[in-house]
Design a protein around this motif. Sequence first.
Motif, PDB file in Angstrom:
ATOM      1  N   THR A  66       0.854  -1.189   0.000  1.00 58.94           N
ATOM      2  CA  THR A  66       0.000   0.000   0.000  1.00 58.94           C
ATOM      3  C   THR A  66       0.889   1.238   0.000  1.00 58.94           C
ATOM      4  O   THR A  66       2.091   1.166   0.282  1.00 58.94           O
ATOM      5  CB  THR A  66      -0.869   0.044   1.267  1.00 58.94           C
ATOM      6  OG1 THR A  66      -0.007   0.150   2.409  1.00 58.94           O
ATOM      7  CG2 THR A  66      -1.768  -1.177   1.369  1.00 58.94           C
ATOM      8  N   MET A  67       0.290   2.378  -0.282  1.00 58.75           N
ATOM      9  CA  MET A  67       1.058   3.610  -0.291  1.00 58.75           C
ATOM     10  C   MET A  67       1.688   3.876   1.074  1.00 58.75           C
ATOM     11  O   MET A  67       2.871   4.232   1.168  1.00 58.75           O
ATOM     12  CB  MET A  67       0.199   4.803  -0.703  1.00 58.75           C
ATOM     13  CG  MET A  67       0.974   6.110  -0.644  1.00 58.75           C
ATOM     14  SD  MET A  67       0.006   7.520  -1.116  1.00 58.75           S
ATOM     15  CE  MET A  67       0.255   7.464  -2.874  1.00 58.75           C
ATOM     16  N   THR A 106       7.374  10.060   2.495  1.00 59.22           N
ATOM     17  CA  THR A 106       5.955  10.358   2.704  1.00 59.22           C
ATOM     18  C   THR A 106       5.125   9.905   1.506  1.00 59.22           C
ATOM     19  O   THR A 106       5.652   9.766   0.399  1.00 59.22           O
ATOM     20  CB  THR A 106       5.743  11.876   2.879  1.00 59.22           C
ATOM     21  OG1 THR A 106       6.120  12.519   1.650  1.00 59.22           O
ATOM     22  CG2 THR A 106       6.574  12.421   4.025  1.00 59.22           C
ATOM     23  N   PRO A 107       3.831   9.706   1.721  1.00 57.62           N
ATOM     24  CA  PRO A 107       2.965   9.424   0.582  1.00 57.62           C
ATOM     25  C   PRO A 107       3.015  10.533  -0.473  1.00 57.62           C
ATOM     26  O   PRO A 107       2.896  10.264  -1.664  1.00 57.62           O
ATOM     27  CB  PRO A 107       1.571   9.305   1.207  1.00 57.62           C
ATOM     28  CG  PRO A 107       1.842   8.810   2.596  1.00 57.62           C
ATOM     29  CD  PRO A 107       3.112   9.543   2.997  1.00 57.62           C
ATOM     30  N   HIS A 165      -7.155   2.343  -4.332  1.00 56.84           N
ATOM     31  CA  HIS A 165      -5.941   2.700  -3.593  1.00 56.84           C
ATOM     32  C   HIS A 165      -4.694   2.301  -4.375  1.00 56.84           C
ATOM     33  O   HIS A 165      -4.665   1.272  -5.040  1.00 56.84           O
ATOM     34  CB  HIS A 165      -5.939   2.020  -2.220  1.00 56.84           C
ATOM     35  CG  HIS A 165      -7.093   2.412  -1.373  1.00 56.84           C
ATOM     36  ND1 HIS A 165      -7.160   3.615  -0.707  1.00 56.84           N
ATOM     37  CD2 HIS A 165      -8.258   1.766  -1.106  1.00 56.84           C
ATOM     38  CE1 HIS A 165      -8.303   3.691  -0.054  1.00 56.84           C
ATOM     39  NE2 HIS A 165      -9.003   2.583  -0.286  1.00 56.84           N
ATOM     40  N   ARG A 166      -3.658   3.119  -4.274  1.00 63.48           N
ATOM     41  CA  ARG A 166      -2.395   2.830  -4.964  1.00 63.48           C
ATOM     42  C   ARG A 166      -1.711   1.628  -4.324  1.00 63.48           C
ATOM     43  O   ARG A 166      -1.646   1.520  -3.112  1.00 63.48           O
ATOM     44  CB  ARG A 166      -1.465   4.044  -4.892  1.00 63.48           C
ATOM     45  CG  ARG A 166      -1.929   5.229  -5.693  1.00 63.48           C
ATOM     46  CD  ARG A 166      -1.007   6.424  -5.406  1.00 63.48           C
ATOM     47  NE  ARG A 166      -1.368   7.582  -6.189  1.00 63.48           N
ATOM     48  CZ  ARG A 166      -2.231   8.512  -5.789  1.00 63.48           C
ATOM     49  NH1 ARG A 166      -2.797   8.423  -4.611  1.00 63.48           N
ATOM     50  NH2 ARG A 166      -2.506   9.547  -6.566  1.00 63.48           N
ATOM     51  N   GLN A 170       8.996  -1.228  -8.280  1.00 61.78           N
ATOM     52  CA  GLN A 170       8.674   0.192  -8.180  1.00 61.78           C
ATOM     53  C   GLN A 170       9.300   0.819  -6.934  1.00 61.78           C
ATOM     54  O   GLN A 170       9.743   1.965  -6.974  1.00 61.78           O
ATOM     55  CB  GLN A 170       7.163   0.398  -8.171  1.00 61.78           C
ATOM     56  CG  GLN A 170       6.524   0.119  -9.514  1.00 61.78           C
ATOM     57  CD  GLN A 170       5.014   0.165  -9.451  1.00 61.78           C
ATOM     58  OE1 GLN A 170       4.405  -0.240  -8.454  1.00 61.78           O
ATOM     59  NE2 GLN A 170       4.407   0.649 -10.522  1.00 61.78           N
ATOM     60  N   LEU A 171       9.364   0.066  -5.847  1.00 62.08           N
ATOM     61  CA  LEU A 171       9.983   0.589  -4.631  1.00 62.08           C
ATOM     62  C   LEU A 171      11.482   0.794  -4.812  1.00 62.08           C
ATOM     63  O   LEU A 171      12.042   1.766  -4.303  1.00 62.08           O
ATOM     64  CB  LEU A 171       9.711  -0.332  -3.444  1.00 62.08           C
ATOM     65  CG  LEU A 171       8.250  -0.430  -3.004  1.00 62.08           C
ATOM     66  CD1 LEU A 171       8.132  -1.307  -1.764  1.00 62.08           C
ATOM     67  CD2 LEU A 171       7.646   0.934  -2.765  1.00 62.08           C
ATOM     68  N   ARG A 172      12.145  -0.086  -5.567  1.00 65.01           N
ATOM     69  CA  ARG A 172      13.568   0.109  -5.847  1.00 65.01           C
ATOM     70  C   ARG A 172      13.786   1.371  -6.687  1.00 65.01           C
ATOM     71  O   ARG A 172      14.708   2.146  -6.437  1.00 65.01           O
ATOM     72  CB  ARG A 172      14.157  -1.120  -6.556  1.00 65.01           C
ATOM     73  CG  ARG A 172      14.393  -2.285  -5.616  1.00 65.01           C
ATOM     74  CD  ARG A 172      15.267  -3.351  -6.242  1.00 65.01           C
ATOM     75  NE  ARG A 172      14.716  -3.920  -7.453  1.00 65.01           N
ATOM     76  CZ  ARG A 172      13.882  -4.943  -7.492  1.00 65.01           C
ATOM     77  NH1 ARG A 172      13.484  -5.526  -6.383  1.00 65.01           N
ATOM     78  NH2 ARG A 172      13.447  -5.406  -8.644  1.00 65.01           N
ATOM     79  N   ILE A 173      12.918   1.587  -7.665  1.00 66.94           N
ATOM     80  CA  ILE A 173      13.001   2.789  -8.499  1.00 66.94           C
ATOM     81  C   ILE A 173      12.765   4.038  -7.634  1.00 66.94           C
ATOM     82  O   ILE A 173      13.498   5.025  -7.728  1.00 66.94           O
ATOM     83  CB  ILE A 173      11.966   2.720  -9.653  1.00 66.94           C
ATOM     84  CG1 ILE A 173      12.277   1.566 -10.597  1.00 66.94           C
ATOM     85  CG2 ILE A 173      11.867   4.040 -10.397  1.00 66.94           C
ATOM     86  CD1 ILE A 173      13.532   1.721 -11.404  1.00 66.94           C
TER      87      ILE A 173
END
Length: 117
Positions: free
Chosen positions: A20-21, A31-32, A53-54, A60-63
Motif C-alpha cells: 500500500t502507499m 511520505t505518501p 488505492h495505490r 517500483q519501490l527500488r526505483i
Amino acid sequence: MTSDSPLNDRLDDDDYPAYTMGRAAEMLGTTPAFLRAIGEARLITPLRSEGGHRRYSRYQLRIAARARELVDKGTPIEAACRIVILEDQLEEAQRINAEPPRFRRRDSLRSTTWQRG
C-alpha cells in the motif's frame, strides 16, 4: 502451502503490487506525498486496488528509492525522475547488448521483432 502455490508466485514476483502507499512510504522512509510526486512525474505508475488505492511492487519501490537518494542529495524531483529513467534505460540496453547476437531483438525498445545475428 506448497512451494509452487499461487501465493508463493506472487510473493516472488517483483512486479506484483503488494504494498500500500502507506507501507511503501514507510519502507522508503518518505511520505505518501513523495510517492504521489514521482507518480505525477511518471517515474512509476502504481496499480490500483479494487477500491482505487495505490499499490506498489518491489520493482517500483527500488526505483522510488533511487529517486529518493537523488532528491536527498538536492536534485529536483523532476530531474531525479529523469535520471532514474535514463539509468533504467541504460541498464536495459546493456543487458540486451550482453545477450548472444542470435537472440537479440532488432529494436528492443520499440519492437518485439527478433533477429538472427
